[in-house]
Design a protein around this motif. Sequence first.
Motif, PDB file in Angstrom:
ATOM      1  N   ASP A  19       1.022  -1.393  -0.101  1.00 34.44           N
ATOM      2  CA  ASP A  19       0.053  -0.315   0.016  1.00 34.44           C
ATOM      3  C   ASP A  19       0.965   1.219   0.146  1.00 34.44           C
ATOM      4  OD1 ASP A  19      -2.457  -1.229   0.349  1.00 34.44           O
ATOM      5  OD2 ASP A  19      -2.019  -1.716   1.906  1.00 34.44           O
ATOM      6  N   VAL A  20       2.291   1.047   0.994  1.00 37.03           N
ATOM      7  CA  VAL A  20       2.389   2.592   0.486  1.00 37.03           C
ATOM      8  C   VAL A  20       3.379   2.474  -0.419  1.00 37.03           C
ATOM      9  CG1 VAL A  20       5.007   3.316   1.579  1.00 37.03           C
ATOM     10  CG2 VAL A  20       3.129   1.985   3.609  1.00 37.03           C
ATOM     11  N   TRP A  21       3.989   1.262  -1.017  1.00 35.40           N
ATOM     12  CA  TRP A  21       4.792   1.775  -2.034  1.00 35.40           C
ATOM     13  C   TRP A  21       4.394   1.922  -3.686  1.00 35.40           C
ATOM     14  CZ3 TRP A  21       6.668  -4.625  -1.766  1.00 35.40           C
ATOM     15  CH2 TRP A  21       7.487  -4.101  -0.837  1.00 35.40           C
ATOM     16  N   LYS A  22       2.903   1.410  -3.090  1.00 31.10           N
ATOM     17  CA  LYS A  22       1.932   2.359  -4.935  1.00 31.10           C
ATOM     18  C   LYS A  22       1.393   3.861  -3.570  1.00 31.10           C
ATOM     19  CE  LYS A  22      -0.887  -2.201  -5.763  1.00 31.10           C
ATOM     20  NZ  LYS A  22      -1.653  -3.000  -5.698  1.00 31.10           N
ATOM     21  N   ALA A  23       1.067   4.267  -2.980  1.00 32.45           N
ATOM     22  CA  ALA A  23       0.936   5.461  -2.999  1.00 32.45           C
ATOM     23  C   ALA A  23       2.050   6.166  -3.343  1.00 32.45           C
ATOM     24  CB  ALA A  23       0.863   5.555  -1.194  1.00 32.45           C
ATOM     25  N   GLU A  24       3.259   5.859  -3.088  1.00 34.51           N
ATOM     26  CA  GLU A  24       4.625   6.440  -3.358  1.00 34.51           C
ATOM     27  C   GLU A  24       5.020   6.701  -4.374  1.00 34.51           C
ATOM     28  OE1 GLU A  24       7.277   6.786   0.602  1.00 34.51           O
ATOM     29  OE2 GLU A  24       7.610   5.008  -0.220  1.00 34.51           O
ATOM     30  N   GLU A  25       4.565   5.955  -5.218  1.00 29.02           N
ATOM     31  CA  GLU A  25       4.968   5.988  -6.751  1.00 29.02           C
ATOM     32  C   GLU A  25       3.645   6.540  -7.232  1.00 29.02           C
ATOM     33  OE1 GLU A  25       5.097   2.405 -10.076  1.00 29.02           O
ATOM     34  OE2 GLU A  25       4.491   1.958  -7.928  1.00 29.02           O
ATOM     35  N   HIS A  26       2.286   6.343  -6.972  1.00 28.27           N
ATOM     36  CA  HIS A  26       1.763   7.292  -7.066  1.00 28.27           C
ATOM     37  C   HIS A  26       1.714   8.595  -7.443  1.00 28.27           C
ATOM     38  CE1 HIS A  26      -2.142   8.535  -8.563  1.00 28.27           C
ATOM     39  NE2 HIS A  26      -2.638   8.626  -7.151  1.00 28.27           N
TER      40      HIS A  26
END
Length: 267
Positions: A19-26
């Motif tokens: 979740d954190v990785w996806k948010a930071e990438e987004h």
Amino acid sequence: MWRPFYASGIVLEKLTKEDVWKAEEHFGVKLPREYVELLRIQNGGYLLKDSINIGVEIDNEHTLAIDYLLGIKEDKGIMETGYLLNEWGIDSNHLIVISGDGHYFIVLDYREDQNNPKVAYLISDSGELIELFPTFYEIMNELVPDESEISYDHEEEINQFLRNPNLVDAKKLVNSENEDLIYQGIEYWNQTGKDKSEFNRLLLHIVQQTKFLSVQALGAEILWKKVASEEIKEKPAIQAVVDSIPDSPLDLVKECKQRIVEELNGN
């Protein structure tokens, strides 16, 4: 820190690294470590201390309500920032909404630094940004109880119930908005031993969705005792109990969940 309140879009399923990785990438940014660690306890929700002292004046006040924080899940919580801000015609680039009611938002402001955001107050009508803190960490030290909230003493209402307890009223108490009344209603309903199936379903719901930690702890303890006494003994039912008890800052809740997990694995 938290007073959990499980409502759609507020408290989400357990936060994962993905979740954190996806948010930071987004967003193309680094989320504040303190914010992520807070969401690992509970992925969004209402706060025990729901106002912050601020160094600027907003609406003639030097305190600001920030009663909940948004969590992180795909298309939910902070991931709805684009939608929330675009609805007000605000450029969402470099801003992440972490709280707010629509008329205003509390945002992480990445306009100057993609790794170390400031925390700002965004006025929706005008798009004006007012800096509140240079880092998210500083919010933690400025949280205070909201003194504008009016408390109500339910002691007499509880005493009346105790003088003439009945299951109908217990159910009403459980569905109230007051912590003491809910707690008393659960205790009495449990003592009656009546409508067990309904009570078990209610406990699963309450433990997962209550905004009161004391109620969460009571519910978790009762569920553990039901598993230990084999009132709840089928593996799917025990698994449902495990899945319903969220991560909690309370040691009692953690211990009850661990014991139920051990019971599940031992069967």
